[in-house]
Enzyme design. Structure first.
Site, PDB file in Angstrom:
ATOM      1  N   ALA A  18     -74.077  23.497 -92.200  1.00  0.00           N
ATOM      2  CA  ALA A  18     -74.540  24.798 -93.166  1.00  0.00           C
ATOM      3  C   ALA A  18     -74.297  25.842 -91.888  1.00  0.00           C
ATOM      4  CB  ALA A  18     -75.619  24.830 -94.024  1.00  0.00           C
ATOM      5  N   GLY A  27     -74.631  19.585 -93.353  1.00  0.00           N
ATOM      6  CA  GLY A  27     -73.848  19.886 -94.469  1.00  0.00           C
ATOM      7  C   GLY A  27     -72.433  19.292 -94.415  1.00  0.00           C
ATOM      8  N   GLU A  29     -72.552  15.741 -95.375  1.00  0.00           N
ATOM      9  CA  GLU A  29     -73.387  15.674 -96.714  1.00  0.00           C
ATOM     10  C   GLU A  29     -71.908  16.143 -97.584  1.00  0.00           C
ATOM     11  OE1 GLU A  29     -76.426  18.438 -95.930  1.00  0.00           O
ATOM     12  OE2 GLU A  29     -77.809  16.673 -96.975  1.00  0.00           O
ATOM     13  N   GLU A  33     -80.245  17.802 -88.918  1.00  0.00           N
ATOM     14  CA  GLU A  33     -81.252  19.103 -89.527  1.00  0.00           C
ATOM     15  C   GLU A  33     -82.552  18.998 -88.958  1.00  0.00           C
ATOM     16  OE1 GLU A  33     -78.979  17.222 -91.107  1.00  0.00           O
ATOM     17  OE2 GLU A  33     -78.157  18.472 -92.492  1.00  0.00           O
TER      18      GLU A  33
END
Ligand code: T1G
Length: 699
Positions: free
Chosen positions: A63, A102, A105, A125
């Site tokens: 992210a 992310g 993911e 994370e």
């Protein structure tokens, strides 16, 4: 089509290419581009499979951390993932570089994943005080099992592609060109009518888990003081085992929402950018030409010199170690070899690696052997006259362009440089002990240090695995000047009635790795006492509050090494409070008419930590530190300040600079200006209701 992600067709295969330097982070335009690309290609009847690939140095690295805390724009990541997962044709994620957070993911929401051999995947994370918030906690356990997934996510470290293949996180490792390999993989899927395999549909067999798995795993988490994320991660993996996917996603969502708002995560995210910010020197362009550093020399084979030399050998740079006597040289080389053998015994180095590194270190008694090196680091006595003599010699022997560095912890680098004919080549490289272990390197910029020398040493810091932070020239530079205030207040509070155990316990509970007094015992109280007696002007002592350690040393209590210092020690070297010390201090206090009193834990935090913050503010005013984050990086990497508090200056902002300022003013009234010198920056920030994050607004 957004510039951050474009799509095209190659025959009956659609290709979505993300192109958003520097690391293809999942910013709003990237998410929008992927979302639109999947929609468009999925709706195109000609398209039989879709590849998601990235331009530049890496697949999606997570992210976009810069977006955290800001109002979301465009489709959120979960919407992008749902569009991918529910596509009517197989989507293949093609990975190079690092697919992290992310990024991985997103790849897990694809139906298949391929990667080049050098690629890495991971869910880091936790290092930001978070947990994977886009299905990583629910999909990874379905792919590799809850036990492995829990360890991977709590650990946060990347997994190399071959290992990821074994774990079946990826379906194929492709040699050669990734795009071609992905196209070939896609064609095979089409030819065999491969299913739309959704990771979310994989069932987890809860019975395969060892009994009490989660309870036992939690027992190992206790050492992670101050970090709430690991426990939350355990809860999400439990949900993955016990709940349907969508219910598990709710547990994950609740977890990341709570963590995102936590001070700990804000501190760790701040540290992420701070570690990168400190490498940027405002008046030194990023493309400043660097001097080559292919050979090095270290003067002094003592604890510091030996550790410094190891840093070069570890980086594959040949280094010559100079000592004054054969006996000192032999002793130094022996310690270096012992350090390496200890690492080898722990399995972190092979015998071959140790031998290679030792072969890069050449002992010598002659300065003539270093006439041609690219950099010399002096690590001898902390004595100005001796250092000046050495630098005169270096100036006459070393080749033009050789960088002449001092490892001095306190001394005036400009004065050292002044005895050479090349002050532009002189710099301070202040390593922290043990030099081969501690990541921090204070790069002390002299008034005449060349910009290319500074840039070269900052790059060298990275090469030898250090975090270089630029410091201006003053007594103690950035870190030691502040730690002197911190330790000075601890010493005063001993006189005033606090016990060593109370002070150390309060600061340990605050998050420091060890209290200052126990640290003193570990280092040896006699070391500091000798320094203070040899260089009284270097360590000015408050006549009202002499250093308690000197009193203890005079009584033969040198610390752990004599089994008695501030504490007493058994054979297990465990620090035990010693009533005799408290009696010694109380008697000394009575003699000096210092009235002892109950001191609160809050006062201990304020006086030790705020005194350091106040000194840090003064360093910013004087330009000794470039930014508050430089100070924070130094404290976290040099003194073990808890990273989940972001460093002393970040911590001041979380407490409230106005509160810190009020306390500093209170203590200045009580104790005078010595440890509580006025900082106009602290005052201005307090009056403006601002924090150090906005220090530029008031400078
Ligand atoms: N967001 C924004 N900027 C980033 C970034 C990111 N994720 N990663 C790197 N940068 C910037 C960095 O600040 C620097 O900027 C430049 O890119 C180069 O980085 C939903 C919530 C990928 C291994 O934790 O580990 O996904 O200084 O110097 O040494 O579950 O960057 O040049 O201006 O580090 O080659 C999870 C973090 C996010 C990965 C490359 N992802 N990044 O290392 O370059 S949270 C991460 C890294 C998340 C999801 C959750 C490294 C790297 P500048 P760099 P590098």
């Amino acid at each position: 089509m957004s510039v951050a992600a474009r799509w095209e067709k190659q025959g009956d295969i659609g290709i979505i290419t993300v192109d958003s330097p520097p690391v293809n982070a999942l910013s709003a335009p990237v998410r929008q581009g992927i979302f639109d690309g999947v929609k468009a290609l999925d709706a195109d009847a000609e398209v039989k499979a879709i590849i998601l690939i990235c331009d530049g140095r890496t697949f999606i690295a997570g992210a976009d951390i810069t977006e955290f805390g800001k109002p979301p724009k465009g489709p959120d990541l979960r919407s992008v993932q749902e569009t991918m997962e529910n596509a009517s044709k197989p989507i293949i994620a093609a990975i190079h570089g690092t697919a992290l957070g992310g990024g991985l993911e997103t790849a897990l929401a694809a139906h298949y994943r391929v990667a080049v051999p050098s690629a890495q995947v991971g869910l880091p994370e936790v290092k930001l005080g978070l947990l994977p918030g886009a299905g990583g906690t629910q999909r990874l356990p379905r792919l590799i099992g809850p036990e492995r997934a829990l360890k991977v996510i709590v650990d946060g470290n990347p997994i190399k592609a071959p290992e990821a293949r074994k774990l079946e996180i990826i379906d194929a490792v492709v040699d050669g060109d990734l795009r071609e390999g992905a196209l070939d993989f896609a064609r095979k899927l089409i030819d065999r009518g491969a299913p739309l395999r959704k990771v979310r549909d994989i069932q987890i067999d809860a019975s395969s888990l060892p009994e009490n798995f989660f309870a036992d795993f939690r027992k190992g988490l206790n050492k992670l003081r101050g970090f709430p994320a690991p426990e939350k991660i355990v809860q999400t993996i439990e949900a993955a085992v016990n709940l349907p996917f969508d219910e598990g996603m709710k547990v994950e969502r609740a977890g990341i929402t709570e963590l995102m708002a936590s001070t700990e995560s804000k501190a760790l995210r701040y540290m992420f950018f701070a570690e990168r910010e400190v490498a940027k020197i405002p008046d030194v362009p990023r493309d400043t030409p660097l001097r080559k550093i292919e050979t090095a020399a270290v003067l002094g084979a003592g604890t510091m010199g030996g550790g410094i030399a190891m840093n070069f050998a570890n980086a594959g740079i040949p280094v010559t170690v100079i000592e004054a006597t054969q006996e000192a040289l032999d002793r130094g080389m022996k310690i270096i070899e012992q350090n390496y053998r200890n690492t080898q015994a722990k399995g972190r180095l092979t015998a071959g690696q140790v031998d290679t590194r030792l072969s890069l270190i050449t002992p010598s008694l002659s300065y003539d052997d270093i006439a041609g090196v690219d950099i010399v680091i002096e690590a001898i006595f902390e004595n100005m006259e001796i250092k000046k003599e050495v630098f005169r010699k270096l100036d006459s022997i070393c080749k033009p362009g050789c960088i002449l560095a001092s490892n001095t912890s306190y001394l005036d680098l400009n004065e050292i440089a002044s005895v050479t004919g090349r002050p532009e080549d002189v710099i301070g490289l202040h390593f922290f002990s043990p030099a081969n272990v501690m990541r921090l390197l204070e790069v002390v910029r002299g008034a005449k240090t060349g910009k290319d020398v500074l840039a070269t040493c900052m790059a060298l810091a990275k090469t030898i695995g250090k975090i270089g932070v630029v410091a201006g020239v003053c007594h103690g530079f950035i870190g030691n000047r502040m730690i002197a205030r911190y330790g000075g207040e601890a010493n005063k509070m001993l006189w005033e009635g606090a016990t060593p155990h109370q002070i150390d316990s309060v600061l340990y509970d605050f998050g420091m790795p060890m209290g200052p007094l126990q640290m003193g015992d570990l280092a040896g109280l006699d070391v500091g006492a000798r320094a203070r007696s040899e260089f009284p002007d270097m360590f000015p002592i408050d006549p009202k509050f002499p250093v308690i350690a000197d009193i203890l040393v005079a009584k033969g209590r040198h610390g752990q090494k004599t089994k008695a210092g501030y504490y007493k020690y058994g054979d297990d070297r465990k620090a035990m409070p010693d009533p005799e010390v408290e009696a010694i201090i109380a008697a000394a206090a009575r003699e000096r008419g210092i009235e002892q009193r109950e001191i609160s834990n809050e006062e201990i935090i304020e006086r030790c930590i705020y005194a350091a913050i106040n000194e840090g503010a003064r360093e910013l005013e004087e330009g000794i530190a470039l930014r508050p984050c430089d100070i924070d990086i130094i404290w976290i990497n040099g003194y073990g300040f808890p990273s989940y508090r972001g460093g002393p200056m970040f911590y001041a902002d979380t407490v409230g600079v106005d509160k810190v300022h009020a306390a500093v003013e209170k203590y200045r009234q009580l104790y005078g200006d010595r440890s509580w010198k006025h900082s106009w920056l602290l005052e201005k920030l307090a009056r403006a209701g601002k924090g150090f994050a906005d220090w530029k607004d008031v400078m």
